[in-house]
Write a protein that holds these residues in place. Structure first.
Motif, PDB file in Angstrom:
ATOM      1  N   UNK A 165       0.827  -1.213   0.000  1.00 26.09           N
ATOM      2  CA  UNK A 165       0.000   0.000   0.000  1.00 26.09           C
ATOM      3  C   UNK A 165       0.856   1.256   0.000  1.00 26.09           C
ATOM      4  N   UNK A 166       1.876   1.287   0.819  1.00 20.27           N
ATOM      5  CA  UNK A 166       2.744   2.458   0.905  1.00 20.27           C
ATOM      6  C   UNK A 166       4.140   2.079   0.416  1.00 20.27           C
ATOM      7  N   UNK A 167       4.492   2.615  -0.741  1.00 21.81           N
ATOM      8  CA  UNK A 167       5.794   2.319  -1.328  1.00 21.81           C
ATOM      9  C   UNK A 167       6.515   3.615  -1.647  1.00 21.81           C
ATOM     10  N   UNK A 168       7.648   3.816  -1.034  1.00 20.41           N
ATOM     11  CA  UNK A 168       8.481   4.979  -1.320  1.00 20.41           C
ATOM     12  C   UNK A 168       9.170   4.774  -2.659  1.00 20.41           C
ATOM     13  N   UNK A 169       9.131   5.788  -3.506  1.00 17.33           N
ATOM     14  CA  UNK A 169       9.731   5.652  -4.839  1.00 17.33           C
ATOM     15  C   UNK A 169      11.238   5.425  -4.776  1.00 17.33           C
ATOM     16  N   UNK A 170      11.858   5.793  -3.644  1.00 19.06           N
ATOM     17  CA  UNK A 170      13.292   5.591  -3.492  1.00 19.06           C
ATOM     18  C   UNK A 170      13.638   4.263  -2.831  1.00 19.06           C
ATOM     19  N   UNK A 171      12.635   3.538  -2.377  1.00 16.63           N
ATOM     20  CA  UNK A 171      12.892   2.274  -1.694  1.00 16.63           C
ATOM     21  C   UNK A 171      13.335   1.212  -2.699  1.00 16.63           C
ATOM     22  N   UNK A 172      14.100   0.251  -2.202  1.00 11.97           N
ATOM     23  CA  UNK A 172      14.623  -0.824  -3.039  1.00 11.97           C
ATOM     24  C   UNK A 172      13.979  -2.145  -2.648  1.00 11.97           C
TER      25      UNK A 172
ATOM     26  N   UNK B 102      13.375   4.884 -15.170  1.00 10.83           N
ATOM     27  CA  UNK B 102      12.053   5.112 -14.576  1.00 10.83           C
ATOM     28  C   UNK B 102      11.611   3.772 -13.986  1.00 10.83           C
ATOM     29  N   UNK B 103      11.936   3.568 -12.713  1.00 10.52           N
ATOM     30  CA  UNK B 103      11.820   2.251 -12.116  1.00 10.52           C
ATOM     31  C   UNK B 103      10.389   1.750 -11.991  1.00 10.52           C
ATOM     32  N   UNK B 104       9.431   2.628 -12.112  1.00 10.18           N
ATOM     33  CA  UNK B 104       8.035   2.204 -11.992  1.00 10.18           C
ATOM     34  C   UNK B 104       7.449   1.722 -13.317  1.00 10.18           C
ATOM     35  N   UNK B 105       8.250   1.714 -14.384  1.00  2.00           N
ATOM     36  CA  UNK B 105       7.740   1.330 -15.699  1.00  2.00           C
ATOM     37  C   UNK B 105       8.237  -0.055 -16.100  1.00  2.00           C
ATOM     38  N   UNK B 106       7.312  -0.865 -16.586  1.00  2.00           N
ATOM     39  CA  UNK B 106       7.627  -2.197 -17.103  1.00  2.00           C
ATOM     40  C   UNK B 106       6.943  -2.354 -18.451  1.00  2.00           C
ATOM     41  N   UNK B 107       7.695  -2.767 -19.467  1.00  2.00           N
ATOM     42  CA  UNK B 107       7.125  -3.022 -20.793  1.00  2.00           C
ATOM     43  C   UNK B 107       6.962  -4.524 -20.983  1.00  2.00           C
ATOM     44  N   UNK B 108       5.914  -4.900 -21.709  1.00  2.00           N
ATOM     45  CA  UNK B 108       5.654  -6.315 -21.978  1.00  2.00           C
ATOM     46  C   UNK B 108       5.277  -6.498 -23.437  1.00  2.00           C
ATOM     47  N   UNK B 109       5.690  -7.630 -23.995  1.00  2.00           N
ATOM     48  CA  UNK B 109       5.373  -7.983 -25.379  1.00  2.00           C
ATOM     49  C   UNK B 109       4.609  -9.292 -25.376  1.00  2.00           C
TER      50      UNK B 109
END
Length: 541
Positions: free
Chosen positions: A199-206, A280-287
């Motif tokens: 639910x709570x995810x910091x964009x800088x967290x790993x 841009x770590x929040x982006x995932x592409x799929x084919x």
């Protein structure tokens, strides 16, 4: 049947030192219940379709009346038998009964009413102390900062799962750390460093996660630092929407099963390739086999955009390493597209090849160029700045007949420029040295993995010469290519000098033990065959 279909390395230090055990609290139990209910509805729909079959005849008339007549005859014929079975009330045998307190009694009991404790110390019924066993188990699960994790997608006896290996380079050891069960045959995996499903995810967290594409159209995201997980942390696709209760119903599931029509919200066919955007770590592409490429936002777990650049299955995609919005895609329509995903209305550059595309990859050491491997065993090297007016007029910088069969795996060493690895369905692994004058083969090996589906270099400089190899026999091998004499000669300025002759190192899993290693006895320098000018085909080699 046993095979490894996909694989990805995890860099040193990315995995948790002590992975956590899967913890089922009330919130997690509710999520599992929703997912299990969806799977049950799916199974019921499949069963109903298999039992009912077509409900109408060719002309659309009369079939229901004929079926009704046959049912009446069958009931009359079996009337006596039904009377004998009435006392057993078989029609209601699978219905849930209500307990005295009004709760439903199910096959597995009332799991919600069971008491659970976070540790054995809190359970009054456990009186024996198990600290020694817990400490020993904790030590067995420990992952050191010098260890590499390796995630392999495996099919074994029709059971699909992820095997998570730990590779200890100094100890020449490779073992299975834990595994994750999958609902369908896996086709691709991609490592993610962004925590998902929280639910709570910091964009800088790993984090330490993996995305898995299978023959199902949904993409599953799993936490690699959690042991014994029952369900994925998140699902990208229609299954994820339904699991969150946003689209409810079994009817939607039924529509997904029957419809293969592509849409802008989720895939409707197998997911063939995944690519995480490292900038841009929040982006995932799929084919997908549905001929589309989709861009997912991992923070919302929704499809942000869908692209239809190809007319056949899209089998491979790769993000540009510097231009973070440019995506390369290859398809069975024998074309490669390099598109800026921000410019949806502009004409995209397109290149053509002689057969179906197998893999596309940017040149890590010079991002103005990219590689394409094909079903005919060819490797093409293109300049992105020289886009042709049409795919038919494509002119590569160079081409290479690398194998006599499909180039099913391909990788570029991230640390050593010009060092390439290819694998083929001809069961050979080949290592190449690419220089300004062109590529030349350094060494060729058959490593006993069957048809080669995986050749992946380790990501860290300390293990830059380690190559993971796997294929149709389901075994994983780690080849220390720096112990090969020909490799040491070809990359002499990038290999630590070795004074004495050494035996080639090949580390794998012993079939009789999941936590032991086997070293291969490959003769040093054997099997090396370099062409006169380095451009020999596999027939000549």
């Amino acid at each position: 049947m046993s095979m490894i279909t996909a694989c990805t390395w995890v860099s040193r230090g990315a995995a948790a030192t002590f992975p956590t055990k899967y913890d089922v609290d009330e919130k997690e139990l509710a999520r599992i219940s929703r997912l299990a209910k969806l799977q049950l509805e799916d199974a019921k729909n499949d069963l109903e379709q298999a039992q009912n079959g077509p409900s109408e005849s060719v002309d659309g008339r009369g079939s229901s009346e004929e079926a009704e007549g046959e049912d009446v005859k069958m009931i009359q014929h079996n009337g006596d038998a039904d009377d004998d079975l009435k006392e057993y009330n078989l029609d209601d045998y699978d219905k849930d009964d209500a307990a005295e307190d009004g709760e439903t009694v199910t096959m597995f009991g009332n799991t919600r009413s069971l008491a659970y404790h976070r540790s054995n110390a809190e359970d009054p019924y456990i009186t024996m102390e198990g600290n020694e066993d817990e400490d020993e188990e904790r030590e067995d699960l420990q992952i050191l900062a010098t260890d590499n994790m390796l995630v392999a997608a495996k099919v074994e006896d029709e059971v699909a799962h992820l095997e998570i290996y730990v590779y200890e380079d100094e100890a020449d050891n490779l073992y299975v750390h834990h595994d994750i069960m999958l609902p369908a045959i896996p086709l691709c995996v991609e490592w993610l460093d962004l925590p998902v499903g929280k639910e709570e995810t910091d964009t800088n967290s790993k984090g330490n996660y993996v995305a898995v594409g299978t023959f199902d159209p949904d993409i599953e995201l799993w936490d690699l630092d959690t042991i014994d997980s029952m369900y994925p942390n998140a699902i990208l696709g229609q299954g994820g929407e339904e699991a969150k209760g946003e689209s409810g119903a079994a009817m939607k599931k039924k529509k997904r099963k029957n419809s293969k029509k592509a849409n802008d919200n989720y895939h409707v066919d197998a997911v063939l390739s995944l690519a995480a955007n490292r900038q841009h770590r929040n982006l995932l592409a799929s084919a997908s086999a549905d001929k589309t490429v989709k861009l997912w936002d991992l923070t919302t777990q929704q499809c942000a955009k869908s692209y239809s650049y190809h007319t056949d299955k899209v089998c491979s995609i790769a993000w540009h390493l510097k231009e973070s919005t440019v995506l390369l895609s290859g398809s069975y329509d024998r074309t490669i597209v390099g598109a800026d995903l921000r410019a949806t209305d502009t004409k995209v550059p397109r290149w053509g090849v002689e057969s179906d595309v197998e893999t596309v990859a940017w040149d890590i050491h010079d991002t103005n160029y990219f590689y394409v491997t094909t079903e005919n065993g060819m490797i093409h090297y293109y300049d992105i700045r020289k886009a042709p007016p049409s795919p038919e007029t494509s002119k590569p910088v160079w081409t290479l007949q690398a194998h006599g069969e499909s180039v099913s795996s391909f990788d570029i060493n991230p640390t050593i420029p010009g060092f390439l690895a290819t694998g083929s369905t001809d069961k050979e692994v080949k290592l190449w040295n690419v220089q300004p004058t062109g590529p030349s083969m350094v060494v060729s090996r058959k490593l006993g993995v069957g048809k080669v589906f995986i050749t992946r270099f380790a990501p860290d400089p300390e293990v830059a010469f380690r190559l993971a190899v796997a294929g149709s026999k389901g075994s994983m091998q780690i080849w220390d290519t720096s112990t090969n004499a020909a490799i040491r000669n070809a990359f002499a300025d990038r290999v630590d000098p070795i004074s004495a002759d050494v035996e080639e190192r090949l580390i794998g899993i012993d079939e009789d033990s999941s936590d032991s290693e086997v070293e291969g006895g490959v003769e040093p320098g054997g099997g090396i065959d370099k062409g006169r000018d380095g451009w020999e085909s596999v027939e000549d080699a």
